[in-house]
Design a protein around this motif. Structure first.
Motif, PDB file in Angstrom:
ATOM      1  N   ASN A 191       3.596 -40.760  22.543  1.00  0.00           N
ATOM      2  CA  ASN A 191       2.515 -42.536  22.844  1.00  0.00           C
ATOM      3  C   ASN A 191       2.091 -42.579  23.984  1.00  0.00           C
ATOM      4  N   ASN A 192       3.587 -43.401  24.673  1.00  0.00           N
ATOM      5  CA  ASN A 192       3.617 -43.666  25.816  1.00  0.00           C
ATOM      6  C   ASN A 192       5.050 -43.310  26.851  1.00  0.00           C
ATOM      7  N   ASN A 210     -10.707 -33.777  29.987  1.00  0.00           N
ATOM      8  CA  ASN A 210      -9.768 -33.739  31.365  1.00  0.00           C
ATOM      9  C   ASN A 210     -10.606 -34.741  32.995  1.00  0.00           C
ATOM     10  N   PRO A 265      -3.660 -41.019  29.891  1.00  0.00           N
ATOM     11  CA  PRO A 265      -3.611 -40.504  28.797  1.00  0.00           C
ATOM     12  C   PRO A 265      -4.251 -41.709  27.214  1.00  0.00           C
ATOM     13  N   TYR A 315       1.278 -35.961  27.699  1.00  0.00           N
ATOM     14  CA  TYR A 315       1.719 -36.089  26.020  1.00  0.00           C
ATOM     15  C   TYR A 315       1.872 -36.000  24.973  1.00  0.00           C
ATOM     16  N   ARG A 316       0.140 -34.464  24.932  1.00  0.00           N
ATOM     17  CA  ARG A 316       0.574 -34.071  23.677  1.00  0.00           C
ATOM     18  C   ARG A 316       1.497 -33.195  23.396  1.00  0.00           C
ATOM     19  N   LEU A 354      -1.231 -36.246  32.839  1.00  0.00           N
ATOM     20  CA  LEU A 354      -0.311 -36.679  32.199  1.00  0.00           C
ATOM     21  C   LEU A 354      -0.748 -36.888  30.745  1.00  0.00           C
ATOM     22  N   PRO A 355      -2.574 -37.050  30.610  1.00  0.00           N
ATOM     23  CA  PRO A 355      -2.811 -36.788  29.012  1.00  0.00           C
ATOM     24  C   PRO A 355      -1.897 -35.399  27.737  1.00  0.00           C
ATOM     25  N   TYR A 392      -8.332 -41.200  29.158  1.00  0.00           N
ATOM     26  CA  TYR A 392      -9.327 -40.104  28.787  1.00  0.00           C
ATOM     27  C   TYR A 392      -9.689 -40.642  27.378  1.00  0.00           C
ATOM     28  N   ARG A 393      -8.454 -41.090  25.829  1.00  0.00           N
ATOM     29  CA  ARG A 393      -9.173 -41.903  24.697  1.00  0.00           C
ATOM     30  C   ARG A 393     -10.465 -42.401  25.217  1.00  0.00           C
TER      31      ARG A 393
END
Lengths: 545, 545
Positions: A209-210, B210, B200, A203-204, A199-200, B203-204
């Motif tokens: 953002n969400n 990851n 996400p 999103y990139r 998922l991260p 992770y931030r």
């Protein structure tokens, strides 16, 4: 307690020889077969036993060392378990979505265990896999009514799935949103897709953002589980207020646009086809328009209400469901199948491929194994129960059952409205409704007082409702559940209400009248009632409180 | 086909009156009760019917319009469904983990449907909730053996759960990793936690690239489903090669350190307590050390092998399982419970709170409703089957069953090793093994030739194995599955092997001898066999191929 022999010989007998006809277990079985209502009323104890007392019977964390005879264990089950179960077959158990089942499910349950198939793969299910695919096809057809050629092409296709059979509506909702997520954030040049990359990274790659899921505040708690489990996060479940119990399309559209303008992506709008709390149906057709305009997935959670589609008279209440990308239906609700028969249906049979998994020893590429596109792995042959029910009831049989439930709910609503000391809180759209007990004089006062006094009064009524609901449950004759919700008449305040589900075909008008009478009696015996009505004026009393 | 009356009166009869004793459904039931093996051998057709033919019977996507009599539908089920099911009770069905069940489950299945409880909440399950909690406690105790006081405090605590009962191992694995994920990326100052804020943001907040899950290449495909569904991504399933079929601790440690040095966080190491393909057990104790050193969650997937803990003689093979943070066990595997009885157990009863959800009408704060910490919502009372089995077998009964399975596997392995034309590929640790049919002369040649020739030869043997496996399945007398794996003797190449699961207590040594003999016969009748043995020298033939 009969200790059985510890020998392989004895154990093999347990596998190969049925219990004697006179044994306790055989007697239980016979009684169930002959007259299940009698069995339940004879063995389920109605007198109050506290949960703590019951827990005493189930407190030993040690695995018993020695084997026990089946029959002596059957006695234990009767005394400790059956006695303290809930009689969900009772016509006066109208608090939840669990009800009496048709008789034929008893022998079919035995057949199911006797066959012990595993639907994850054809090698352990054979005809059950085509059967499950047909059941999914029939439910798909009921919703989407696509041309025959669509089913000819996809029903038994190794590269497609019209849906996913699963243990229940929660898994169905998770599956639908999982598919939606993997499709929206799928592979594209330079990105392997969310299923592989996570998922991260998604999103990139998609520069968001969400990602959010929108529904009304009446959305089932499984939606919150879904966004948690799928990594989206519960804060991204946009649950809009719904004093009218349904999601307003114009508000959904505005909220969706606002959300998107903030750099977010809307994953899905979830329309509800029969809310768990009040049975309301969102305006599905309009929400389909909104989803189209916002460019997002449209899921309909019709776990409860989906079966309304069998009724020619009432199916229009779900109008627009055929535009949903995915639909959840539980056969163990209004289709009267035993617990454990949920389904997610996909308008487009390609979509399930976004969650396709393979393995070497099963689910091989090109196989028709159903486990390749389901969240669950091993599954039992519950689809047989749905298949049998669809044939034994037929569309017209289900139609009769659905119609009479809806009409019974309307009758009950009338009874409540006519009674001076009851207040109908939400009138039934399907076969659910909510109401509360509230002295006539207080109802009158509530319409006249200021906000502060009204809130204080409502809190007192809440307490009364809770008390009556608990006492009625404990008395054991009948069961009505309760919940808290914002009602049309009291939009700014959650109130406690009785919640009724008229699922059981055996519930009569007399049963309903008796339930109301009992609640009225219980209410009048409380000190809360006295305090509410005996004051000079409810207004002054309330403002003093 | 008997069309039934479309009237509420008729429908009510379906709910309230059992079928007549002479009806077809009652006959089926009686036959099942009297002699299930006879029922199955009489009704399950052994002659080959193609899947396409079976699909013909299940192709109509239309819900039938009119109701059908139960008995005429029972005929349909017998002819179309039962006839083309898999006889999983057969002692020669040794290809998968589904087997015969003890007799008492047949009447219990009926009782389960007759009670129709819903375990999501106490209001629809009452004694079933404490019972399920006790079952989880017993399995927890079997694994972790914590002091009595631990169970007194947690077994029935509203704020704790010793585990999650679910439909199967896949959901159990997802649940365990969901809990692990939510714990590792939980709330901290300035961050609401992954459950609320999503992956996400997590992770931030935790500053990681990851998050990964490590297992051997024999990890069950449900782990890949898990990391997909949970948003971690399949690429972050670090499946290490395992020519010896088990995860090597030193390699796991090195790979984990490398992964962490790249700015990633290792979520969990998954040790396998009985791989699905070969039954190998990872070195759990050492892996617990590795997990500790890497600071990650340790999950053990003992869906198959967990029941080995009942055996005093063999439980040491799972040594270290008691150090796992979570364990998956399927009661529908070696505990001989019908399909649909998975469990995730948590060492720390607090951990389930990381996935706790509440709703207004059920699962209220402070309630003991089990649905608050399970992935699934509505669930049936399958825990009763586990409860009954634990009592009727007792630890010592299960011990006998486990011991005889393991010993039978060893005997079969000996039979294979002694036979010149069979090659044991992985010897049994628990009750699974893999082998292949391969002419004696070719086995000899394989040990002498160069890599290229060996690979070419193995590919020919693969084809032979596939052919024999299919023909044997189609002949219908017995069933052995197949898979592809890297074997100790051929580490750089996947080969196709027969896969055997000795789960059925009724399987005899004679059955096993007959299965081998049939395979040998089938193999020798193929042209592949002739080509392999009739060449002047397998070396030259292979290099020509």
């Amino acid at each position: 307690m009969g200790e059985a022999q510890v020998s392989l010989q004895h154990l093999f007998r347990v596998f190969t020889k049925p219990e004697h006809k006179d044994s306790k277990l055989a007697q239980i079985e016979q009684h169930l077969s002959d007259n299940i209502l009698d069995f339940l009323s004879q063995h389920v104890v109605t007198k109050k036993t506290s949960l703590e007392e019951i827990e005493q019977d189930f407190s030993d964390p040690k695995v018993p060392e020695s084997p026990e005879f089946v029959s002596s264990h059957a006695e234990t089950l009767l005394d400790k378990l059956v006695a303290h179960s809930v009689n969900t077959y009772s016509p006066t158990f109208i608090g939840h979505m669990t009800s009496a089942l048709p008789y034929f499910h008893l022998p079919l349950a035995k057949l199911l265990v006797g066959l012990n198939q595993n639907l994850v793969k054809i090698e352990t299910s054979k005809a059950f896999t085509p059967l499950e695919r047909q059941v999914l096809g029939m439910m798909h057809n009921l919703i989407y009514d696509r041309p025959d050629s669509y089913y000819t092409e996809h029903l038994h296709s190794a590269r497609h799935a019209l849906g996913a059979f699963c243990s229940g509506g929660t898994v169905a909702n998770i599956t639908a949103l999982w598919v939606a997520r993997n499709k929206m954030l799928g592979p594209k040049p330079g990105f392997a897709g969310v299923a592989r990359a996570g998922l991260p990274a998604a999103y990139r790659a998609y520069d968001v953002n969400n990602v959010g899921v929108m529904c009304s505040k009446r959305g089932h708690y499984s939606l919150s589980k879904s966004v948690d489990a799928l990594g989206i996060g519960r804060d991204q479940l946009l649950a809009l207020p719904c004093p009218e119990q349904t999601l307003r399309p114009e508000e959904a559209l505005a909220a969706g646009k606002r959300y998107q303008e903030q750099g977010n992506k809307l994953l899905a709008i979830v329309g509800i086809g029969g809310t768990t709390e009040t049975g309301h149906v969102d305006p599905l057709d309009e929400l389909a328009d909104v989803a189209k305009e916002l460019g997002c997935w449209f899921h309909v959670d019709a776990a409860w209400g989906g079966a309304t589609l069998f009724s020619k008279r009432y199916r229009h209440r779900l109008q627009g469901i055929e535009r949903a990308d995915s639909v959840t239906i539980d056969a163990h609700k209004q289709m009267y199948v035993p617990m454990g028969a949920g389904m997610a249906l996909f308008k487009d049979a390609e979509d399930a491929n976004t969650v396709r998994h393979h393995a070497q020893y099963i689910l091989r590429e090109g196989s028709k194994d159903l486990g390749a596109t389901t969240l669950e792995g091993s599954r039992n042959g519950m689809a047989m129960m749905v298949y049998a029910s669809l044939h034994i009831f037929g569309r017209r049989g289900y139609e009769l059952l659905i119609d009479q439930s809806i009409e019974k709910a309307r009758t009950f609503a009338d009874m409540i409205s006519r009674h001076p000391d009851f207040e109908l809180v939400t009138s039934p759209r399907l076969s659910l409704l909510t109401y509360r007990v509230c002295p006539d004089s207080v109802q009158e006062a509530l319409g006249k007082v200021d906000k502060h006094t009204r809130e204080a009064l409502n809190e007192k009524v809440d307490k009364l409702v809770v008390k009556v609901q608990k006492q009625q449950r404990e008395a054991g004759k009948s069961f009505v559940s309760r919940t808290r919700l914002e009602a049309p008449d009291y939009p700014d305040q959650s109130i406690t209400v009785f919640r009724v589900v008229l699922a059981n075909p055996l519930t009569t008008h007399n049963d309903l009248a008796a339930i109301l009478a009992e609640q009225h009696l219980l209410a009048k015996q409380t000190s809360d009632w006295q305090a509410l009505v005996n004051q000079d004026s409810p207004l002054t009393e309330a403002s003093r409180g």
